[in-house]
Design a protein around this motif. Structure first.
Motif, PDB file in Angstrom:
ATOM      1  N   ARG A  11      -3.005  14.214  -1.024  1.00 17.68           N
ATOM      2  CA  ARG A  11      -3.551  13.560  -2.461  1.00 17.68           C
ATOM      3  C   ARG A  11      -2.398  14.242  -3.514  1.00 17.68           C
ATOM      4  O   ARG A  11      -2.286  13.705  -4.486  1.00 17.68           O
ATOM      5  CB  ARG A  11      -4.816  14.306  -2.619  1.00 17.68           C
ATOM      6  CG  ARG A  11      -5.519  14.074  -4.051  1.00 17.68           C
ATOM      7  CD  ARG A  11      -7.140  14.371  -3.840  1.00 17.68           C
ATOM      8  NE  ARG A  11      -8.021  13.960  -2.911  1.00 17.68           N
ATOM      9  CZ  ARG A  11      -8.257  14.805  -1.960  1.00 17.68           C
ATOM     10  NH1 ARG A  11      -7.746  16.144  -1.655  1.00 17.68           N
ATOM     11  NH2 ARG A  11      -9.024  14.149  -0.855  1.00 17.68           N
ATOM     12  N   GLU A  12      -1.930  15.513  -3.282  1.00 17.68           N
ATOM     13  CA  GLU A  12      -1.152  15.783  -4.442  1.00 17.68           C
ATOM     14  C   GLU A  12       0.200  14.969  -4.599  1.00 17.68           C
ATOM     15  O   GLU A  12       0.797  14.889  -5.277  1.00 17.68           O
ATOM     16  CB  GLU A  12      -0.722  17.577  -3.959  1.00 17.68           C
ATOM     17  CG  GLU A  12      -1.842  18.326  -4.051  1.00 17.68           C
ATOM     18  CD  GLU A  12      -1.615  19.872  -3.633  1.00 17.68           C
ATOM     19  OE1 GLU A  12      -0.422  20.083  -3.036  1.00 17.68           O
ATOM     20  OE2 GLU A  12      -2.383  20.844  -3.685  1.00 17.68           O
ATOM     21  N   ARG A  13       0.677  14.777  -3.383  1.00 22.79           N
ATOM     22  CA  ARG A  13       1.734  13.892  -3.203  1.00 22.79           C
ATOM     23  C   ARG A  13       1.369  12.365  -3.923  1.00 22.79           C
ATOM     24  O   ARG A  13       2.413  12.203  -4.709  1.00 22.79           O
ATOM     25  CB  ARG A  13       2.212  13.705  -1.994  1.00 22.79           C
ATOM     26  CG  ARG A  13       2.867  15.096  -1.383  1.00 22.79           C
ATOM     27  CD  ARG A  13       3.509  14.747   0.184  1.00 22.79           C
ATOM     28  NE  ARG A  13       4.049  15.703   0.605  1.00 22.79           N
ATOM     29  CZ  ARG A  13       4.445  15.791   1.924  1.00 22.79           C
ATOM     30  NH1 ARG A  13       4.630  14.987   2.633  1.00 22.79           N
ATOM     31  NH2 ARG A  13       5.033  17.174   2.366  1.00 22.79           N
ATOM     32  N   ALA A  14       0.482  12.101  -3.727  1.00 17.39           N
ATOM     33  CA  ALA A  14       0.005  10.637  -4.404  1.00 17.39           C
ATOM     34  C   ALA A  14       0.018  10.699  -5.685  1.00 17.39           C
ATOM     35  O   ALA A  14       0.630   9.986  -6.517  1.00 17.39           O
ATOM     36  CB  ALA A  14      -1.192  10.179  -3.871  1.00 17.39           C
ATOM     37  N   ASP A  15      -0.552  11.932  -6.197  1.00 18.63           N
ATOM     38  CA  ASP A  15      -0.666  12.143  -7.839  1.00 18.63           C
ATOM     39  C   ASP A  15       0.871  12.301  -8.386  1.00 18.63           C
ATOM     40  O   ASP A  15       1.162  11.792  -9.478  1.00 18.63           O
ATOM     41  CB  ASP A  15      -1.587  13.452  -7.998  1.00 18.63           C
ATOM     42  CG  ASP A  15      -3.042  13.099  -7.715  1.00 18.63           C
ATOM     43  OD1 ASP A  15      -3.419  12.115  -7.594  1.00 18.63           O
ATOM     44  OD2 ASP A  15      -3.687  14.192  -7.468  1.00 18.63           O
ATOM     45  N   PHE A  16       1.653  12.922  -7.618  1.00 17.50           N
ATOM     46  CA  PHE A  16       3.041  13.186  -8.147  1.00 17.50           C
ATOM     47  C   PHE A  16       3.886  11.835  -8.255  1.00 17.50           C
ATOM     48  O   PHE A  16       4.327  11.456  -9.249  1.00 17.50           O
ATOM     49  CB  PHE A  16       3.810  14.135  -7.059  1.00 17.50           C
ATOM     50  CG  PHE A  16       5.243  14.246  -7.510  1.00 17.50           C
ATOM     51  CD1 PHE A  16       5.557  15.079  -8.598  1.00 17.50           C
ATOM     52  CD2 PHE A  16       6.158  13.668  -6.875  1.00 17.50           C
ATOM     53  CE1 PHE A  16       6.706  15.510  -8.944  1.00 17.50           C
ATOM     54  CE2 PHE A  16       7.547  14.116  -7.325  1.00 17.50           C
ATOM     55  CZ  PHE A  16       7.965  14.824  -8.326  1.00 17.50           C
ATOM     56  N   ILE A  17       3.759  10.887  -7.222  1.00 18.97           N
ATOM     57  CA  ILE A  17       4.320   9.524  -7.188  1.00 18.97           C
ATOM     58  C   ILE A  17       3.638   8.952  -8.373  1.00 18.97           C
ATOM     59  O   ILE A  17       4.603   8.195  -9.117  1.00 18.97           O
ATOM     60  CB  ILE A  17       4.035   8.844  -5.904  1.00 18.97           C
ATOM     61  CG1 ILE A  17       5.074   9.626  -4.821  1.00 18.97           C
ATOM     62  CG2 ILE A  17       4.390   7.431  -6.004  1.00 18.97           C
ATOM     63  CD1 ILE A  17       4.670   9.034  -3.381  1.00 18.97           C
TER      64      ILE A  17
END
Length: 639
Positions: A11-17
């Motif tokens: 989830r954190e990575r998706a938010d970052f992208i």
């Protein structure tokens, strides 16, 4: 416990992208705004620079126009310069440097062509007028140069130079005169020199120096290009025709009419005909051929004038030569003219192919036809003369008496005539075929047979002039024998055949037998023991009168002496025939005399003066017989 952690990490990575993509869009929008600003500024700049670009293009076009104008001016100026240089050369004239002069004319023509195609040039009309006037002046000088050059180097050809161009077999003798008809080594060229003449080499005379011919050719070309063909034609014709006519005159060719020919003595006319034959060969083989070659060289490329020029140059000279032949062919016929007519016919036949080649163009058709007409007329006149000769032989009425019974002049004349005719066999056969397509050998045999028969008929008539029949027979024997012997030794034998020879040999023998019978029968009768007068047939002295024997001896002596006196003056010119005739007589006379002497001689020898009656021994008679037919005069017999 592990799965929830993993999900949290994703989830954190998706938010970052997502956050990164939002930032990228903002940057893209900002760049688009900046680029839009640049486009607006460039459009403004282009609008501001357009007037400058227009001025720059105009300047470049102006420069290009200036360059073109300068180049055009340079070309025009170069044409002016070339015209000026050409004018300078033309004004100097063609004498100093003809080649340069001709180049100047070519340059001037090029200039005229240039200015004619550049009429927009302000002064082109004036320049053209000046150039054309200059060109006309140049061509005028060119004509004069052509005339002078052609005249200066056109000289008549001396006869000696022409003779040197002939093959050795046709050159004149050391006396300087051409070979004549009738010379031992100059019989019919067709028969005796045909093969050598076919391969004979003629060297054309140099009519104009070779180095001058190219100059004349170039001058002729320039005149033709300038449209001065007629001036070129007149100059060439007048100059070369005059020189050719002089060359022909120097040879000795002259124009003679039929009346002129008729008035000439035969010896003079025969010499002129012999010369004419020689001159025809020289004219056609050397002079006319040389003129043809020269005309082709100088007028090469001017085809419209070349043939006409050659025709006009040669027409008068050809006419003079052929007119002489025509005058001979039309003159009064006579037997002695036959051979010169055949000689003339021969030379025309010999030159026929060359005449056809030289005068083959349409412009020369009149000369070609005239030559052909002369050949046919000569053939016709020769044939008519042939017929006249046959008739003249049969009708010859000359009263020239041949007192000694030898060969008559007519016989030797006719036989020599016939023998000489056979030197012209191929010519005669050609001549016969002009009028008759049948076998020429048969025609020649027929003509020869008729002439021989005509001669025999005439001799029969002449033999009747003799009062002594023995001399009649001797005359015919001599003449027929001469004919037979001459035929056997000549080419006539092959034509007349062995049968003809054998028949006439028998005729000779018949006349010899007739001579013996007529001349010696009477005297042999005196010696015959079968005769009357009191002499017995057995030769015995019984009942024989001595007076009768004496009378027989006296009669024999008188008759033999008369025969000896008369027939020693007669002639049998052929030694073999003479000896055979003497022998034939002796074979009859001497045995008869010996027999008579043996039987009746003792009756006289025992009496008075026996030598008064028995004057001759058989040996004396034999010796005296050897004096018969020697053609001795009365004074010669008395020595």
């Amino acid at each position: 416990m592990g799965v929830p952690q993993t999900m949290e990490a994703l989830r954190e990575r998706a938010d970052f992208i997502k956050e990164s993509l939002q930032k990228s869009q903002i940057i893209t929008d900002n760049m688009a705004a900046i680029l839009g600003s640049f486009d607006h500024r460039l459009s403004a700049l282009e609008t501001a620079m357009r007037p400058t670009q227009i001025r720059t293009h105009s300047i470049r076009r102006a420069h290009e126009n200036i360059d073109k104008t300068l180049k055009a001016a340079e070309v025009i100026l170069s044409q002016f310069d070339l015209t000026r240089k050409a004018e300078a050369k033309i004004l100097r004239g063609p004498h100093e440097d003809l080649e340069s002069y001709l180049e100047a004319i070519d340059q001037l023509r090029s200039n005229v062509k240039f200015f004619s195609s550049n009429k927009s040039f302000k002064s082109s009309d004036g320049v053209l007028n000046h150039a054309n006037q200059l060109l006309a002046k140049a061509i005028s000088k060119l004509e004069e140069e052509f005339r002078q050059l052609l005249t200066n180097y056109s000289k008549p050809v001396e006869p000696d130079r022409l003779f040197e161009c002939l093959p050795n077999s046709l050159r004149p003798s050391s006396s300087g005169s051409p070979r004549k008809h009738g010379d031992d080594n100059t019989k019919s060229p067709t028969e005796h020199q045909g093969k050598s003449l076919e391969n004979a080499i003629y060297t054309l005379p140099t009519l104009i120096p070779p180095r001058i011919i190219p100059l004349l050719h170039d001058l002729a070309q320039q005149m033709a290009q300038a449209g001065h063909q007629q001036q070129l034609f007149r100059i060439y014709r007048d100059t070369r025709a005059s020189v050719l006519e002089q060359s022909v005159r120097k040879l000795g060719v002259e124009r003679l009419s039929k009346d002129d020919v008729q008035k000439m003595q035969w010896e003079v006319l025969e010499a002129k005909i012999g010369n004419w034959i020689h001159y025809m060969r020289i004219a056609v083989k050397l002079l006319f051929s040389g003129e043809k070659k020269l005309c082709d060289q100088i007028l090469d490329g001017v085809d419209s004038l070349r043939d006409q020029c050659f025709a006009e140059v040669t027409v008068n000279s050809v006419s003079v030569l052929l007119s002489f032949g025509e005058s001979i062919a039309k003159s009064k016929r006579s037997p002695e003219k036959l051979f010169v007519l055949l000689d003339m016919y021969e030379i025309m036949r010999e030159l026929h192919s060359e005449i056809e080649l030289l005068f083959g163009s349409k412009a020369c058709i009149e000369m070609r036809d005239s030559a052909s007409s002369l050949t046919k007329r000569l053939a016709q006149t020769a044939q008519e003369t042939f017929c006249d000769f046959e008739e003249a032989v049969e009708k010859d009425a000359t009263k020239t008496a041949v007192l000694d019974g030898t060969v008559h002049p007519l016989t030797s004349y006719v036989i020599n005539y016939v023998k000489f005719l056979f030197d012209y066999q191929s010519t005669l056969k050609q001549l016969f075929q002009e009028f008759d397509a049948s076998d020429p050998d048969a025609q020649l045999a027929s003509v020869t047979t008729r002439i021989m028969q005509a001669l025999q008929n005439n001799l029969d008539g002449k033999s009747k002039q003799y009062r002594d029949p023995a001399l009649t027979q001797l005359f015919l024997m001599n003449n027929i024998h001469y004919i037979v012997r001459s035929v056997r030794r000549s080419e006539a034998k092959d034509l007349l055949g062995d049968d003809w020879v054998q028949i006439h040999r028998r005729i000779v023998q018949q006349h010899a037998n007739q001579y013996k019978r007529v001349s010696w029968a009477k005297i042999l009768q005196c010696l015959s023991v079968q005769g009357g007068g009191g002499i017995g047939g057995d030769g015995s002295a019984s009942g024989i009168s001595r007076a009768a024997v004496k009378d027989r001896f006296k009669t024999f002596n008188v008759q033999f002496e008369e025969l000896h006196q008369r027939q020693s003056q007669w002639t049998v010119p052929d030694s073999e025939l003479r000896e055979s005739l003497r022998l034939a007589v002796a074979e009859v006379l001497l045995p008869a005399y010996r027999s008579f002497l043996k039987r009746f001689g003792p009756m006289i020898e025992n009496g008075k003066n026996p030598q008064k009656y028995i004057r001759y021994s058989p040996e004396d008679l034999d010796h005296m017989m050897n004096e018969f037919f020697e053609g001795k005069t009365w004074n010669e017999q008395k020595r």
